[in-house]
Design a protein around this motif. Structure first.
Motif, PDB file in Angstrom:
ATOM      1  N   VAL A 368       0.845  -1.193   0.000  1.00 41.00           N
ATOM      2  CA  VAL A 368       0.000   0.000   0.000  1.00 41.00           C
ATOM      3  C   VAL A 368       0.884   1.247   0.000  1.00 41.00           C
ATOM      4  CG1 VAL A 368      -1.815   1.269   1.231  1.00 41.00           C
ATOM      5  CG2 VAL A 368      -1.752  -1.234   1.357  1.00 41.00           C
ATOM      6  N   VAL A 369       0.425   2.304  -0.666  1.00 45.11           N
ATOM      7  CA  VAL A 369       1.032   3.628  -0.560  1.00 45.11           C
ATOM      8  C   VAL A 369      -0.094   4.651  -0.604  1.00 45.11           C
ATOM      9  CG1 VAL A 369       1.378   3.937  -3.056  1.00 45.11           C
ATOM     10  CG2 VAL A 369       2.862   5.147  -1.422  1.00 45.11           C
ATOM     11  N   ALA A 370       0.119   5.790   0.050  1.00 45.90           N
ATOM     12  CA  ALA A 370      -0.950   6.789   0.160  1.00 45.90           C
ATOM     13  C   ALA A 370      -0.490   8.149  -0.327  1.00 45.90           C
ATOM     14  CB  ALA A 370      -1.419   6.895   1.614  1.00 45.90           C
ATOM     15  N   SER A 371      -1.455   8.941  -0.780  1.00 43.56           N
ATOM     16  CA  SER A 371      -1.257  10.358  -1.046  1.00 43.56           C
ATOM     17  C   SER A 371      -1.714  11.145   0.177  1.00 43.56           C
ATOM     18  CB  SER A 371      -2.050  10.792  -2.278  1.00 43.56           C
ATOM     19  OG  SER A 371      -1.630  10.102  -3.432  1.00 43.56           O
ATOM     20  N   GLY A 372      -1.467  12.442   0.177  1.00 41.19           N
ATOM     21  CA  GLY A 372      -1.950  13.277   1.269  1.00 41.19           C
ATOM     22  C   GLY A 372      -3.445  13.501   1.174  1.00 41.19           C
ATOM     23  N   GLN A 373      -4.061  13.840   2.278  1.00 37.18           N
ATOM     24  CA  GLN A 373      -5.453  14.277   2.354  1.00 37.18           C
ATOM     25  C   GLN A 373      -6.484  13.216   1.973  1.00 37.18           C
ATOM     26  OE1 GLN A 373      -4.448  17.850  -0.053  1.00 37.18           O
ATOM     27  NE2 GLN A 373      -5.364  19.016   1.620  1.00 37.18           N
ATOM     28  N   GLY A 374      -6.090  11.933   1.934  1.00 42.63           N
ATOM     29  CA  GLY A 374      -7.121  10.909   1.839  1.00 42.63           C
ATOM     30  C   GLY A 374      -6.945   9.714   0.940  1.00 42.63           C
ATOM     31  N   PRO A 375      -6.418   9.828  -0.306  1.00 43.19           N
ATOM     32  CA  PRO A 375      -6.372   8.663  -1.190  1.00 43.19           C
ATOM     33  C   PRO A 375      -5.325   7.635  -0.764  1.00 43.19           C
ATOM     34  CG  PRO A 375      -6.295  10.731  -2.431  1.00 43.19           C
ATOM     35  CD  PRO A 375      -6.049  11.062  -0.995  1.00 43.19           C
ATOM     36  N   VAL A 376      -5.708   6.347  -0.784  1.00 41.32           N
ATOM     37  CA  VAL A 376      -4.809   5.242  -0.424  1.00 41.32           C
ATOM     38  C   VAL A 376      -4.901   4.181  -1.521  1.00 41.32           C
ATOM     39  CG1 VAL A 376      -4.223   3.520   1.308  1.00 41.32           C
ATOM     40  CG2 VAL A 376      -5.223   5.703   2.027  1.00 41.32           C
ATOM     41  N   TYR A 377      -3.740   3.737  -2.007  1.00 38.77           N
ATOM     42  CA  TYR A 377      -3.686   2.812  -3.142  1.00 38.77           C
ATOM     43  C   TYR A 377      -3.109   1.464  -2.721  1.00 38.77           C
ATOM     44  CZ  TYR A 377      -4.393   6.961  -6.042  1.00 38.77           C
ATOM     45  OH  TYR A 377      -4.907   8.101  -6.611  1.00 38.77           O
ATOM     46  N   VAL A 378      -3.832   0.392  -3.043  1.00 38.40           N
ATOM     47  CA  VAL A 378      -3.330  -0.963  -2.849  1.00 38.40           C
ATOM     48  C   VAL A 378      -2.593  -1.369  -4.125  1.00 38.40           C
ATOM     49  CG1 VAL A 378      -3.975  -3.374  -2.501  1.00 38.40           C
ATOM     50  CG2 VAL A 378      -5.135  -1.561  -1.209  1.00 38.40           C
ATOM     51  N   LEU A 379      -1.395  -1.946  -3.971  1.00 36.65           N
ATOM     52  CA  LEU A 379      -0.510  -2.187  -5.101  1.00 36.65           C
ATOM     53  C   LEU A 379      -0.626  -3.578  -5.704  1.00 36.65           C
ATOM     54  CD1 LEU A 379       2.684  -0.444  -3.674  1.00 36.65           C
ATOM     55  CD2 LEU A 379       0.867   0.551  -5.083  1.00 36.65           C
ATOM     56  N   ALA A 380      -1.362  -4.489  -5.068  1.00 39.41           N
ATOM     57  CA  ALA A 380      -1.459  -5.865  -5.559  1.00 39.41           C
ATOM     58  C   ALA A 380      -2.101  -5.919  -6.940  1.00 39.41           C
ATOM     59  CB  ALA A 380      -2.263  -6.709  -4.575  1.00 39.41           C
ATOM     60  N   ASP A 381      -1.606  -6.827  -7.785  1.00 34.51           N
ATOM     61  CA  ASP A 381      -2.132  -6.977  -9.139  1.00 34.51           C
ATOM     62  C   ASP A 381      -3.395  -7.835  -9.184  1.00 34.51           C
ATOM     63  OD1 ASP A 381      -0.077  -5.442 -10.269  1.00 34.51           O
ATOM     64  OD2 ASP A 381       1.248  -7.186 -10.392  1.00 34.51           O
ATOM     65  N   HIS A 382      -3.393  -8.938  -8.450  1.00 37.93           N
ATOM     66  CA  HIS A 382      -4.506  -9.892  -8.509  1.00 37.93           C
ATOM     67  C   HIS A 382      -5.726  -9.315  -7.781  1.00 37.93           C
ATOM     68  CE1 HIS A 382      -6.835 -13.586  -8.111  1.00 37.93           C
ATOM     69  NE2 HIS A 382      -6.044 -14.104  -9.050  1.00 37.93           N
ATOM     70  N   PRO A 383      -6.894  -9.317  -8.423  1.00 40.19           N
ATOM     71  CA  PRO A 383      -8.093  -8.714  -7.820  1.00 40.19           C
ATOM     72  C   PRO A 383      -8.445  -9.277  -6.449  1.00 40.19           C
ATOM     73  CG  PRO A 383      -8.477  -9.182 -10.135  1.00 40.19           C
ATOM     74  CD  PRO A 383      -7.164  -9.806  -9.793  1.00 40.19           C
ATOM     75  N   GLN A 384      -8.321 -10.603  -6.262  1.00 40.89           N
ATOM     76  CA  GLN A 384      -8.685 -11.190  -4.969  1.00 40.89           C
ATOM     77  C   GLN A 384      -7.699 -10.763  -3.880  1.00 40.89           C
ATOM     78  OE1 GLN A 384      -8.963 -15.432  -5.790  1.00 40.89           O
ATOM     79  NE2 GLN A 384     -11.187 -15.282  -6.129  1.00 40.89           N
ATOM     80  N   GLU A 385      -6.415 -10.717  -4.219  1.00 38.04           N
ATOM     81  CA  GLU A 385      -5.419 -10.275  -3.242  1.00 38.04           C
ATOM     82  C   GLU A 385      -5.618  -8.799  -2.922  1.00 38.04           C
ATOM     83  OE1 GLU A 385      -1.955 -10.310  -0.740  1.00 38.04           O
ATOM     84  OE2 GLU A 385      -3.526 -11.714  -1.351  1.00 38.04           O
ATOM     85  N   ARG A 386      -5.944  -8.033  -3.928  1.00 35.75           N
ATOM     86  CA  ARG A 386      -6.198  -6.604  -3.719  1.00 35.75           C
ATOM     87  C   ARG A 386      -7.382  -6.402  -2.784  1.00 35.75           C
ATOM     88  NH1 ARG A 386      -6.402  -2.657  -9.002  1.00 35.75           N
ATOM     89  NH2 ARG A 386      -7.037  -0.704  -7.983  1.00 35.75           N
ATOM     90  N   GLU A 387      -8.442  -7.176  -2.991  1.00 32.49           N
ATOM     91  CA  GLU A 387      -9.630  -7.062  -2.142  1.00 32.49           C
ATOM     92  C   GLU A 387      -9.319  -7.495  -0.715  1.00 32.49           C
ATOM     93  OE1 GLU A 387     -13.445  -6.056  -1.098  1.00 32.49           O
ATOM     94  OE2 GLU A 387     -12.353  -5.638  -2.967  1.00 32.49           O
ATOM     95  N   ARG A 388      -8.516  -8.543  -0.562  1.00 36.65           N
ATOM     96  CA  ARG A 388      -8.140  -9.002   0.784  1.00 36.65           C
ATOM     97  C   ARG A 388      -7.395  -7.908   1.544  1.00 36.65           C
ATOM     98  NH1 ARG A 388      -4.067 -10.328   3.640  1.00 36.65           N
ATOM     99  NH2 ARG A 388      -2.571 -10.028   1.938  1.00 36.65           N
ATOM    100  N   ILE A 389      -6.463  -7.241   0.860  1.00 33.28           N
ATOM    101  CA  ILE A 389      -5.694  -6.179   1.505  1.00 33.28           C
ATOM    102  C   ILE A 389      -6.591  -4.995   1.852  1.00 33.28           C
ATOM    103  CG2 ILE A 389      -3.800  -4.536   1.199  1.00 33.28           C
ATOM    104  CD1 ILE A 389      -2.453  -6.636  -0.594  1.00 33.28           C
ATOM    105  N   VAL A 390      -7.527  -4.670   0.959  1.00 31.83           N
ATOM    106  CA  VAL A 390      -8.456  -3.573   1.240  1.00 31.83           C
ATOM    107  C   VAL A 390      -9.258  -3.869   2.502  1.00 31.83           C
ATOM    108  CG1 VAL A 390     -10.548  -2.388   0.437  1.00 31.83           C
ATOM    109  CG2 VAL A 390      -8.633  -2.749  -1.139  1.00 31.83           C
ATOM    110  N   ASP A 391      -9.790  -5.091   2.615  1.00 33.12           N
ATOM    111  CA  ASP A 391     -10.557  -5.469   3.808  1.00 33.12           C
ATOM    112  C   ASP A 391      -9.718  -5.315   5.073  1.00 33.12           C
ATOM    113  OD1 ASP A 391     -12.762  -6.101   2.283  1.00 33.12           O
ATOM    114  OD2 ASP A 391     -12.314  -8.250   2.194  1.00 33.12           O
TER     115      ASP A 391
END
Length: 554
Positions: A368-391
């Protein structure tokens, strides 16, 4: 005294300018035989909010705003998240959310290319400005995130930190005319001298002059009688609020605006008058360093970069930029150095931001990496892994409090619940709605996740301001759910136009007096092709350094 001389001089210049003839441009004077028409004016006040100015309204400091709120309709107004200049001015101008615009904050995290780049050029946004759908001509002055300016039926002057000091007008000939008639400038020259600890720096009078300059142009455009609608933004007002929040230096700026609005309301060419802001503001009590928190909790991994060596050698932003500013070579140096090199320059604590962050992130090991003031980005490529990290991330972020036990976020939201449109996958996976008094800082390299306000004393919040005043406005109406996306469709309806299906906002017919034509006309939704579309490019400019000076990249 100097500012007052400039103000009175501009007043007499405006009287004299009535006799001037335009030279090949469609700007300041009516051509012979043309009929004047009544004009709608939209005054955009970057960061304007009632939370700041209501005490000044109540104690009589701002009599014109008192009149506007008493005789017209006034309310808080919801911004798109995150509540920032970029993208909210484009949200207003297009009536669409960031998921359709394709821009979510000043910077974009490209997960595939492993880059972090500026995204605030006009060509980065996918959408059509509502004034392109009006039948009459429009004057758009100082609109942030609209550089390079597009050709419209009328005039377009780009503004905000993303605009350059040249090439900012359409037609191109207007730029020289603005300089000759108003000594017009897009930016103050001494931004690096802005400091939250010193409100007496040389940049503040420059900002006051910029405010008067915008109103000088507005009054002349209105007096010309050429335009169906005029939009003018006062951008550097919010810069003052960021650095000085509710200090006298900010109060004086609002007093100046109040006086100029008073003069505007007396002009016979004005019909309906709207005041709006891209977001609100509040004082900062706590700084939350989101990327430090992510690193402490194993979501983000970093590695050494050239910024570390620069920091050890004592070559930092705080030392270099004031020297360049005092020597008068700052702008030259910025134009000479590539943006990526500029962003490698660390602050005095060794942290870096924007594209400089890309060089210190261990992309292989980070989640994960974030910008200021709110946006946060998950870096995983696979949709299921990305969703797991978001949860997992949402669970970990919810309930975070500062050292005094105060909530850091009002909400922790999934990006898919905040945005809609074709670019949602390009945007943040999580959006942090920062709580009152909290500034979320996006730099990488701090030791602690929490800190006290340093460069800024005021931060953005998601409720801005809205005022409607005029013969077709119902002054007894109360709005409770005004959204920034509602302005464009409402103005199109007021001017007899259809509202594109693409627009996300609603027409606020309740604003209009019961006997008025727009109150009794049904809203017409239309299919409209986008006149402007985003290009896969970003204008090369010194916008990153300018944002850094203003504190936007913290």
């Amino acid at each position: 005294m100097e500012s007052w001389i400039r103000y009175t001089g501009n007043y007499w210049n405006r009287i004299q300018r009535n006799d001037l003839q335009t030279q090949g441009t469609q700007t300041l004077c009516l051509s012979e035989g043309e009929e004047e028409e009544m004009t709608t004016v939209v005054l955009g006040l970057d960061g304007g909010c009632f939370e700041l100015i209501q005490p000044w309204i109540d104690d009589g400091t701002l009599p014109t705003f008192s009149k506007l709120t008493e005789d017209g309709v006034a309310s808080d107004m919801q911004s798109c998240l995150p509540p920032v200049t970029c993208p909210n001015w484009q949200c207003y101008a297009t009536g669409t959310n960031p998921g359709k615009l394709g821009v979510f904050w000043w910077e974009a995290v490209d997960r595939d290319a492993r880059t972090i780049e500026n995204r605030s050029s006009a060509g980065d946004f996918d959408g059509t400005h509502y004034w392109r759908l009006l039948e009459g001509d429009t004057a758009v002055v100082n609109l942030p995130t609209s550089y390079p300016p597009s050709e419209i039926d009328g005039i377009h002057v780009a503004g905000g930190p993303g605009a350059e000091q040249a090439g900012y007008t359409q037609p191109e000939s207007l730029e020289e005319e603005l300089r000759e008639r108003y000594d017009y400038a897009v930016h103050p020259e001494k931004m690096s001298l802005l400091s939250g600890d010193n409100p007496d720096n040389e940049c503040v009078p420059e900002i006051y002059d910029l405010i008067d300059m915008r109103f000088d142009v507005l009054e002349d455009q209105l007096e010309s009688g050429e335009y169906e609608l005029i939009h003018v933004t006062v951008f550097y007002l919010n810069v003052l609020q960021h650095f000085y929040w509710d200090m006298d230096v900010v109060k004086r700026a609002w007093e100046r605006i109040d006086e100029r609005v008073s003069q505007l309301l007396e002009m016979q060419e004005l019909e309906n008058f709207f005041v709006m802001s891209d977001h609100g503001s509040n004082g900062i009590e706590t700084t939350f360093r989101v990327n430090t928190w992510l690193e402490q909790h194993g979501y983000l991994q970093t590695e050494s970069s050239i910024s570390d060596y620069l920091h050890r050698a004592g070559i930092t932003q705080e030392r270099v930029r004031p020297i360049l500013a005092k020597l008068g070579v700052e702008w030259w140096a910025r134009r000479l150095l590539p943006e990526r090199v500029q962003m490698l320059l660390p602050d005095e604590e060794g942290s870096v931001d924007k594209s400089g962050k890309a060089d210190v992130i261990d992309w292989e090991s980070s989640q994960v990496v974030a910008s200021g003031q709110g946006p946060v980005y998950v870096l995983a490529d696979h949709p299921q892994e990305r969703e797991r990290i978001v949860d997992e991330l949402v669970d970990d972020l919810e309930g975070i409090t500062d050292p005094d036990g105060n909530p850091v976020f009002d909400q922790v939201l999934r990006g898919e619940d905040v945005y809609s449109g074709p670019y949602v996958d390009r945007g943040p996976d999580v959006v942090l709605d920062q709580a009152a008094g909290v500034h979320i800082e996006g730099k990488i390299g701090h030791d602690g996740a929490f800190g006290s306000p340093s460069k800024w004393h005021g931060e953005n919040k998601d409720t801005g301001m809205f005022i409607a005043h005029g013969p077709e406005i119902d002054g007894n109406e109360s709005l409770t759910d005004m959204h920034i996306l509602d302005i464009a469709p409402t103005l199109l309806h007021l001017h007899g136009g259809g509202v594109p299906e693409r627009m996300d906002g609603d027409v606020k017919r309740e604003l209009f007096a019961a006997e008025s034509e727009p109150a009794n006309r049904e809203v017409q939704r239309i299919d409209a092709e986008d006149i402007d579309s985003a290009e896969s490019r970003t204008v090369e400019s010194d916008v990153a350094d300018r944002l850094e000076d203003l504190g936007y990249m913290e």
